[in-house]
Motif scaffolding. Sequence first.
Motif, PDB file in Angstrom:
ATOM      1  N   VAL A  57      12.147  54.869  40.043  1.00  0.00           N
ATOM      2  CA  VAL A  57      12.552  56.153  40.614  1.00  0.00           C
ATOM      3  C   VAL A  57      12.460  57.275  39.581  1.00  0.00           C
ATOM      4  O   VAL A  57      11.981  58.368  39.883  1.00  0.00           O
ATOM      5  CB  VAL A  57      13.980  56.054  41.195  1.00  0.00           C
ATOM      6  CG1 VAL A  57      14.524  57.416  41.556  1.00  0.00           C
ATOM      7  CG2 VAL A  57      13.980  55.142  42.417  1.00  0.00           C
ATOM      8  N   ARG A  58      12.897  57.026  38.360  1.00  0.00           N
ATOM      9  CA  ARG A  58      12.930  58.083  37.348  1.00  0.00           C
ATOM     10  C   ARG A  58      11.577  58.321  36.690  1.00  0.00           C
ATOM     11  O   ARG A  58      11.284  59.440  36.269  1.00  0.00           O
ATOM     12  CB  ARG A  58      13.951  57.741  36.266  1.00  0.00           C
ATOM     13  CG  ARG A  58      15.360  57.833  36.768  1.00  0.00           C
ATOM     14  CD  ARG A  58      16.330  57.489  35.665  1.00  0.00           C
ATOM     15  NE  ARG A  58      17.588  58.129  35.971  1.00  0.00           N
ATOM     16  CZ  ARG A  58      18.302  58.796  35.094  1.00  0.00           C
ATOM     17  NH1 ARG A  58      17.915  58.877  33.853  1.00  0.00           N
ATOM     18  NH2 ARG A  58      19.438  59.355  35.460  1.00  0.00           N
ATOM     19  N   HIS A  59      10.768  57.268  36.534  1.00  0.00           N
ATOM     20  CA  HIS A  59       9.482  57.385  35.835  1.00  0.00           C
ATOM     21  C   HIS A  59       8.386  56.674  36.638  1.00  0.00           C
ATOM     22  O   HIS A  59       7.850  55.658  36.196  1.00  0.00           O
ATOM     23  CB  HIS A  59       9.576  56.773  34.442  1.00  0.00           C
ATOM     24  CG  HIS A  59      10.725  57.278  33.629  1.00  0.00           C
ATOM     25  ND1 HIS A  59      10.720  58.524  33.049  1.00  0.00           N
ATOM     26  CD2 HIS A  59      11.924  56.721  33.323  1.00  0.00           C
ATOM     27  CE1 HIS A  59      11.855  58.708  32.413  1.00  0.00           C
ATOM     28  NE2 HIS A  59      12.611  57.632  32.571  1.00  0.00           N
ATOM     29  N   PRO A  60       8.016  57.204  37.789  1.00  0.00           N
ATOM     30  CA  PRO A  60       7.065  56.480  38.644  1.00  0.00           C
ATOM     31  C   PRO A  60       5.666  56.344  38.041  1.00  0.00           C
ATOM     32  O   PRO A  60       5.034  55.304  38.191  1.00  0.00           O
ATOM     33  CB  PRO A  60       7.037  57.299  39.933  1.00  0.00           C
ATOM     34  CG  PRO A  60       7.558  58.628  39.578  1.00  0.00           C
ATOM     35  CD  PRO A  60       8.472  58.436  38.417  1.00  0.00           C
ATOM     36  N   SER A  61       5.182  57.366  37.340  1.00  0.00           N
ATOM     37  CA  SER A  61       3.825  57.273  36.783  1.00  0.00           C
ATOM     38  C   SER A  61       3.769  56.250  35.652  1.00  0.00           C
ATOM     39  O   SER A  61       2.788  55.498  35.534  1.00  0.00           O
ATOM     40  CB  SER A  61       3.340  58.634  36.302  1.00  0.00           C
ATOM     41  OG  SER A  61       4.182  59.125  35.287  1.00  0.00           O
ATOM     42  N   GLU A  62       4.807  56.201  34.815  1.00  0.00           N
ATOM     43  CA  GLU A  62       4.844  55.206  33.745  1.00  0.00           C
ATOM     44  C   GLU A  62       4.971  53.797  34.319  1.00  0.00           C
ATOM     45  O   GLU A  62       4.332  52.859  33.830  1.00  0.00           O
ATOM     46  CB  GLU A  62       5.999  55.479  32.798  1.00  0.00           C
ATOM     47  CG  GLU A  62       5.817  56.723  31.967  1.00  0.00           C
ATOM     48  CD  GLU A  62       7.006  56.983  31.061  1.00  0.00           C
ATOM     49  OE1 GLU A  62       7.804  56.057  30.839  1.00  0.00           O
ATOM     50  OE2 GLU A  62       7.122  58.114  30.574  1.00  0.00           O
ATOM     51  N   ALA A  63       5.796  53.633  35.357  1.00  0.00           N
ATOM     52  CA  ALA A  63       5.952  52.323  35.980  1.00  0.00           C
ATOM     53  C   ALA A  63       4.630  51.863  36.592  1.00  0.00           C
ATOM     54  O   ALA A  63       4.266  50.688  36.496  1.00  0.00           O
ATOM     55  CB  ALA A  63       7.042  52.371  37.046  1.00  0.00           C
TER      56      ALA A  63
END
Length: 67
Positions: free
Chosen positions: A35-41
């Motif tokens: 939720v907080r870092h979708p592109s990194e995930a």
Amino acid sequence: MSKKSSMIPMPTGGSSVVPKLITGLVGLALFAIVVRHPSEAAGWMTDIFGWLGGVVDGLASFIRQVA
């Protein structure tokens, strides 16, 4: 006529709370990361699946060379 008894085993509930708590915390942490870092995930998942694909390709190559 006699009534048949149920032969379905019922769970005893003998498992500890600690494994359930750890599983819940890990799941919550993964959810928070997504939720907080979708592109990194998404990048991490791409890397993980790329690595797994390399492992499968390596195993397939090994099996072909052995056979």
